[in-house]
Design an enzyme around this catalytic site. Sequence first.
Site, PDB file in Angstrom:
ATOM      1  N   THR A   1      -2.930   3.252   1.391  1.00  0.00           N
ATOM      2  CA  THR A   1      -2.844   2.405   0.202  1.00  0.00           C
ATOM      3  C   THR A   1      -3.038   0.952   0.615  1.00  0.00           C
ATOM      4  O   THR A   1      -2.498   0.523   1.622  1.00  0.00           O
ATOM      5  CB  THR A   1      -1.488   2.561  -0.517  1.00  0.00           C
ATOM      6  OG1 THR A   1      -1.381   1.529  -1.509  1.00  0.00           O
ATOM      7  CG2 THR A   1      -0.306   2.426   0.442  1.00  0.00           C
TER       8      THR A   1
ATOM      9  N   GLY B   1     -12.879   2.383  -4.480  1.00  0.00           N
ATOM     10  CA  GLY B   1     -12.151   1.960  -3.282  1.00  0.00           C
ATOM     11  C   GLY B   1     -12.121   3.051  -2.230  1.00  0.00           C
ATOM     12  O   GLY B   1     -12.969   3.949  -2.209  1.00  0.00           O
ATOM     13  N   ASP B   2     -11.122   2.979  -1.359  1.00  0.00           N
ATOM     14  CA  ASP B   2     -11.069   3.903  -0.223  1.00  0.00           C
ATOM     15  C   ASP B   2     -10.524   5.278  -0.570  1.00  0.00           C
ATOM     16  O   ASP B   2     -10.753   6.235   0.180  1.00  0.00           O
ATOM     17  CB  ASP B   2     -10.193   3.301   0.886  1.00  0.00           C
ATOM     18  CG  ASP B   2      -8.749   3.084   0.422  1.00  0.00           C
ATOM     19  OD1 ASP B   2      -8.555   2.586  -0.704  1.00  0.00           O
ATOM     20  OD2 ASP B   2      -7.835   3.413   1.186  1.00  0.00           O
TER      21      ASP B   2
ATOM     22  N   THR C   1      -1.423   2.858  -6.192  1.00  0.00           N
ATOM     23  CA  THR C   1      -1.915   4.048  -5.492  1.00  0.00           C
ATOM     24  C   THR C   1      -0.729   4.924  -5.087  1.00  0.00           C
ATOM     25  O   THR C   1       0.305   4.424  -4.676  1.00  0.00           O
ATOM     26  CB  THR C   1      -2.723   3.672  -4.236  1.00  0.00           C
ATOM     27  OG1 THR C   1      -3.865   2.936  -4.621  1.00  0.00           O
ATOM     28  CG2 THR C   1      -3.179   4.887  -3.455  1.00  0.00           C
TER      29      THR C   1
ATOM     30  N   GLY D   1      -8.726  -1.569  -0.488  1.00  0.00           N
ATOM     31  CA  GLY D   1      -9.593  -0.446  -0.145  1.00  0.00           C
ATOM     32  C   GLY D   1     -10.828  -0.774   0.675  1.00  0.00           C
ATOM     33  O   GLY D   1     -11.227  -0.006   1.550  1.00  0.00           O
TER      34      GLY D   1
END
Lengths: 339, 339
Positions: free
Chosen positions: B256, B235-236, B205, B259
């Site tokens: 990062t 993911g986030d 990330t 997530g």
Amino acid sequence: MKKWKISLLAIIVISSCQPQTKTPRPEFALAIHGGAGSIKPGQFSPVEEKEFADKLEEALKVGYKILENGGTSLECVEKVVNVLEDSPLFNAGKGAVFTNAGTNELDAAIMDGKTLNAGTVAGIKRVKNPITLARLVMMESPHVMMIGDGAEKFGEMNRVEFVDPEYFYTERRWESLQKILEREKLSLLDNDNDYDNDNDYKFGTVGCVALDKDGNLAAATSTGGMTNKRWGRVGDVPIIGAGTYADNNTCAISATGHGEYFIRNVVAYQISSLIEHARLSLEAAADSVVMRKLVKQNGSGGVIAIDKFGNISMPFNSEGMFRGSFKAGEEPVVAMFAN
Amino acid sequence: MKKWKISLLAIIVISSCQPQTKTPRPEFALAIHGGAGSIKPGQFSPVEEKEFADKLEEALKVGYKILENGGTSLECVEKVVNVLEDSPLFNAGKGAVFTNAGTNELDAAIMDGKTLNAGTVAGIKRVKNPITLARLVMMESPHVMMIGDGAEKFGEMNRVEFVDPEYFYTERRWESLQKILEREKLSLLDNDNDYDNDNDYKFGTVGCVALDKDGNLAAATSTGGMTNKRWGRVGDVPIIGAGTYADNNTCAISATGHGEYFIRNVVAYQISSLIEHARLSLEAAADSVVMRKLVKQNGSGGVIAIDKFGNISMPFNSEGMFRGSFKAGEEPVVAMFAN
């Protein structure tokens, strides 16, 4: 005398910062919504109004029974949302609105306030009850969010109920799409505000929040999104923190409205954080976000909120919101217009 | 004497609750990350370490020049992330990890702290720079989030640069996938913890946060997600509030790490809300979430954070994080291991 006044002032200031429990905590409670928007008296026939009220009451009773029998808030919010998804009246499951391409793309999210575990799905086309798929994502995978074909593959593995995409067809929603497409052709809909003013465009979404006998909170939200949506647009519903949030320490929230504003303002979690960090009451926190922050930005919609004390708040800044609540030992209450 | 002590105590209590500006506000500043994880001394050869450091410094300098010339923080975070996306070193753009199906599915998000406007994309397979597509979603549509084919269709209309999916192939990432698939076959990877302990699984990330001369904050994050991901897992990163958030009133954050934990804890917005509602400093807010709340839950990772005063905080609870910062009038700083 002076000391006495200062002490009183101190008590007032301190108590205004503390979460308030207005009434004795109910043993359990739930609240639901069936979407916020331009819902005005006279818009529906008495027969239609009764249909909405009956379905909301039916959903409340399903949830009440689960909680009364000692079921979890998580079980409650899923099953209540299933009732609303299965009804063609609301923009979720069976009554989902159509995308620009004439398809239905459904989003849903569920969250467990006890564990902060959550499951969300977006861009679902063939699963009858997206909220049930979201719960499977939460329970049966290490992930929180799954989208599109991949999410449906996961659903197949976990034997969720599939339907032919035709299942989601309802004449009313199809006509809404045709009306908007016609207006687009005539270039009557050329900016964001025009969409905002269109009744059917962002009408709908269903949700439930609940507090069970063990003091656990949960929230669930399910939607067909916006009529005429394109480009794989996803709204606030499957975004944990935006349209859905639950934390036993604060509250459970399910939102409905113009999703983009709810994402940018992290509405559901913002209400939770105002309780946790600014020590506002549920009502003050929900009002602060829905009736002030969102109003300033023209972000229309509302939320249903329940806190760990069983307080329920259901503010909306649109003309109306299909909603209802049911506390242990009380009667169910349903409403659709502003008070 | 007693009064004096009480006054001093009051000053200490009040000042500890106020956001602190430790150093004079720089005219502009930025911070970057290239992923958090099991990054330890001795893991990379000196040549590899230099490659990482050089690329981080190059990205910082690109951002610095934009801000120095009066460019916006929004322009800065996009262009800096483009540099990291175009490098095969990081898990974003060119260096993205492979899904279980042997494809690459990219996510990205960008947010403008001045307007709270945001754009995010998920499940992107053919766009060279997902962060640029996310910025187009923000600037050229009324929406915040677009996923999959729909998002790419929107990209075509807006003439974003497309590449053949082959472009994302790198031998190193392909081998990571093969290694994990091999271990899966042998049933060595059968629970979440096993994945957690796998170095390459959630490595990567990239992100950038910036404060420009006009005092505007912005954040951008881009990722290839987790090696061996399936079922359209998201993911986030593209979740506004989780992996990315920016608000001129508080801070800009890019995250990062693992997530799912960042989504459940609404990490980026939670840091912002601790500054806004609990009146913590940037450092205290970021530490509270990354070094305490996430650690308690075994949610590994880190964030880069910058506030409206130009303070920069880059806490991580993993062994290392590729990171760097560059303030007006100072020298660029890059690091990868724990201090």
